[in-house]
Design a protein around this motif. Structure first.
Motif, PDB file in Angstrom:
ATOM      1  N   UNK A   1       0.832  -1.205   0.000  1.00 24.99           N
ATOM      2  CA  UNK A   1       0.000   0.000   0.000  1.00 24.99           C
ATOM      3  C   UNK A   1       0.867   1.256   0.000  1.00 24.99           C
ATOM      4  N   UNK A   2       1.877   1.270   0.864  1.00 22.45           N
ATOM      5  CA  UNK A   2       2.728   2.463   0.987  1.00 22.45           C
ATOM      6  C   UNK A   2       3.592   2.694  -0.247  1.00 22.45           C
ATOM      7  N   UNK A   3       3.849   1.634  -1.022  1.00 24.34           N
ATOM      8  CA  UNK A   3       4.647   1.801  -2.235  1.00 24.34           C
ATOM      9  C   UNK A   3       3.860   2.473  -3.358  1.00 24.34           C
ATOM     10  N   UNK A   4       2.544   2.543  -3.196  1.00 21.51           N
ATOM     11  CA  UNK A   4       1.683   3.164  -4.197  1.00 21.51           C
ATOM     12  C   UNK A   4       1.003   4.438  -3.699  1.00 21.51           C
ATOM     13  N   UNK A   5       0.515   4.396  -2.470  1.00 20.42           N
ATOM     14  CA  UNK A   5      -0.337   5.460  -1.945  1.00 20.42           C
ATOM     15  C   UNK A   5       0.267   6.082  -0.689  1.00 20.42           C
ATOM     16  N   UNK A   6      -0.100   7.327  -0.340  1.00 18.75           N
ATOM     17  CA  UNK A   6      -1.100   8.156  -1.008  1.00 18.75           C
ATOM     18  C   UNK A   6      -0.614   8.754  -2.333  1.00 18.75           C
ATOM     19  N   UNK A   7       0.699   8.912  -2.496  1.00 19.04           N
ATOM     20  CA  UNK A   7       1.249   9.394  -3.757  1.00 19.04           C
ATOM     21  C   UNK A   7       2.636   8.811  -3.931  1.00 19.04           C
ATOM     22  N   UNK A   8       2.945   8.376  -5.130  1.00 19.60           N
ATOM     23  CA  UNK A   8       4.261   7.796  -5.415  1.00 19.60           C
ATOM     24  C   UNK A   8       4.590   8.059  -6.875  1.00 19.60           C
ATOM     25  N   UNK A   9       5.876   7.967  -7.193  1.00 22.27           N
ATOM     26  CA  UNK A   9       6.254   8.148  -8.597  1.00 22.27           C
ATOM     27  C   UNK A   9       5.628   7.071  -9.478  1.00 22.27           C
ATOM     28  N   UNK A  10       5.456   5.875  -8.922  1.00 24.71           N
ATOM     29  CA  UNK A  10       4.832   4.780  -9.685  1.00 24.71           C
ATOM     30  C   UNK A  10       3.383   5.097 -10.017  1.00 24.71           C
ATOM     31  N   UNK A  11       2.651   5.644  -9.054  1.00 19.86           N
ATOM     32  CA  UNK A  11       1.251   6.001  -9.277  1.00 19.86           C
ATOM     33  C   UNK A  11       1.148   7.140 -10.296  1.00 19.86           C
ATOM     34  N   UNK A  12       2.079   8.063 -10.246  1.00 21.15           N
ATOM     35  CA  UNK A  12       2.096   9.156 -11.221  1.00 21.15           C
ATOM     36  C   UNK A  12       2.271   8.603 -12.630  1.00 21.15           C
ATOM     37  N   UNK A  13       3.142   7.596 -12.782  1.00 17.56           N
ATOM     38  CA  UNK A  13       3.364   7.010 -14.106  1.00 17.56           C
ATOM     39  C   UNK A  13       2.099   6.313 -14.608  1.00 17.56           C
ATOM     40  N   UNK A  14       1.326   5.681 -13.708  1.00 21.09           N
ATOM     41  CA  UNK A  14       0.048   5.091 -14.126  1.00 21.09           C
ATOM     42  C   UNK A  14      -0.836   6.164 -14.745  1.00 21.09           C
ATOM     43  N   UNK A  15      -0.935   7.309 -14.062  1.00 21.00           N
ATOM     44  CA  UNK A  15      -1.744   8.407 -14.589  1.00 21.00           C
ATOM     45  C   UNK A  15      -1.230   8.910 -15.917  1.00 21.00           C
TER      46      UNK A  15
END
Length: 337
Positions: free
Chosen positions: A46-60
Motif C-alpha cells: 500500500x505504501x509503495x503506491x499510496x497516497x502518492x508515489x512516482x509509480x502512481x504518477x506514471x500510471x496516470x
C-alpha cells in the motif's frame, strides 16, 4: 569449519563519505519476507503506491498517453511516418520534461541545495571518459539518441502488434479486476527481469563492451538513468515482451515502458526526495540508496528491494561497512576469473 577457514580475510574500509544516507543498515522492504506476516506485507505494498508515489504518477501519465497522445489501433495497423514520428517526439518531450526538469531543479538552480543528496561531488567536466568529455552531455546524448529511439521502437512495434492481433488483448469491461492487477504485477515482474538482465550485463565481456557505458556514472543524476549502450537499452526494455504471451491492454504496455524509463530517471536523481523547500525533509521520494550503492561498489544490489533477489543470491549490500568489505573482496575474486 574447513570451508569457513578458506574464506578470504576482509578488512573494513574507512567510513563512507556520503553527504546523506538513510538509516542503516537498509531495512528489508521486500514483500516476500514471510517472517514479516501478510498484514505487514500488504501495508508495504500500500505504501509503495499510496497516497502518492512516482509509480502512481506514471500510471496516470500512461492512461493520459493512451487516450490523448497515442495513435488509435486502427491507425497503428500499418506503419506510417506521421504516427511513428509522433510517438518518438512525445517520448522525447516526456523524458526531457522529467529528466531535464529534475536536473534544472536539483542541479542547475539547486532549489534544495545538497539536502537529501547522497553524493555532493560535482559531475565530471573535461573528462575524456565521457562522450563530449562531459558527464552531463554524455548522459543526455545516450538517453536521447539511443534510449528514446529504442523505447519508441518497442512502443511502435507493440501498438502495431496489438492492432493486428499479434498480441492478445485484455479489455477493462470484461476483466476489470485483472486489468487493475496488471499494474501491480508488472513492477514486480520488471524487478525480477531486471535482476537477471543486470547480472548478464556484469559478465565481464558484456560489461566491458556494453554496460561500462552506464557505469561511467559513479555519482549519478537524472540523465544517468537512461544513459546506456543501445544493446543495453534493448535488453533493459525487453521485459515488455511478456505482453506477447499474456493478454493485456496497450495501456499496460505503455505503462511498463514508461515505468522502466521514467523511474530509471527518478531513481538516479541522486537525492532521496524532491522537496518544495531547501530546508524541508518531506517531499516526493525519488532516489534509491539501494541502487546508489550499486553505482559506487558495482558488484552488489543488481536488482531492487521489492523482490529480494540480491538476498537470495548473496549480492545484497545493506549500506554497512561490513557489506562494503565483503563486496570489495567479491570484486577482487571476480577480477581473477
Amino acid at each position: 569449519m574447513a570451508h569457513d577457514a578458506a574464506k578470504p580475510e576482509v578488512t573494513l574500509p574507512a567510513k563512507s563519505t556520503w553527504n546523506y544516507q538513510p538509516d542503516l543498515p537498509l531495512e528489508d522492504r521486500s514483500l516476500f519476507n514471510l517472517r514479516r506476516g501478510p498484514a505487514e506485507g500488504l501495508k508495504l505494498l500500500w505504501n509503495s503506491w499510496l497516497p502518492i508515489s512516482d509509480r502512481l504518477i506514471v500510471v496516470g501519465v500512461s492512461i493520459l498517453t493512451w487516450f490523448y497522445l497515442s495513435p488509435s489501433l486502427q491507425t497503428a495497423r500499418t506503419f506510417g511516418f506521421d504516427w511513428v514520428v509522433g510517438v518518438y517526439l512525445r517520448n522525447l518531450i516526456l523524458i526531457t520534461l522529467v529528466a531535464g526538469g529534475m536536473h534544472l531543479y536539483l542541479y542547475t538552480f539547486k532549489m534544495q541545495g545538497d539536502r537529501l543528496r547522497y553524493d555532493a561531488r560535482p559531475f565530471h567536466k573535461k573528462n575524456a571518459l565521457f562522450t563530449f568529455s562531459s558527464q552531463f552531455l554524455d548522459n543526455v546524448f545516450w538517453s536521447i539518441a539511443s534510449g528514446v529511439t529504442v523505447w519508441t521502437a518497442y512502443e511502435v512495434l507493440g501498438l502495431w502488434a496489438y492492432a493486428n492481433g499479434y498480441m492478445p488483448m485484455l479489455d477493462f469491461a470484461t476483466h476489470p479486476i485483472l486489468f487493475v492487477l496488471w499494474f501491480i504485477f508488472l513492477p514486480f515482474y520488471g524487478v525480477l527481469h531486471f535482476y537477471w538482465i543486470h547480472r548478464l550485463l556484469h559478465w565481464r565481456p558484456v560489461y566491458n563492451y556494453v554496460h561500462s557505458l552506464h557505469h561511467r556514472n559513479v555519482n549519478v543524476g537524472p540523465w544517468s538513468g537512461m544513459s546506456m549502450h543501445p544493446l543495453e537499452h534493448i535488453a533493459y526494455l525487453s521485459s515488455v515482451l511478456i505482453h506477447v504471451v499474456l493478454a493485456s491492454h496497450p495501456i499496460h504496455f505503455i505503462f511498463q515502458l514508461q515505468q522502466k524509463v521514467l523511474l530509471a530517471v527518478t531513481s538516479h536523481a541522486g537525492y532521496e526526495s524532491v522537496t518544495l523547500a531547501e530546508d524541508s525533509d518531506t517531499g516526493l521520494r525519488v532516489g534509491d540508496f539501494f541502487h546508489q550503492l550499486h553505482h559506487r561498489y558495482f558488484e552488489c544490489n543488481y536488482g531492487e528491494p521489492e523482490v529480494p533477489c540480491d538476498k537470495w543470491f548473496g549480492t545484497f549490500h545493506d549500506g554497512s561497512e561490513e557489506a562494503t568489505a565483503r563486496t570489495r573482496v567479491r570484486m577482487k575474486e571476480m577480477r581473477k576469473k
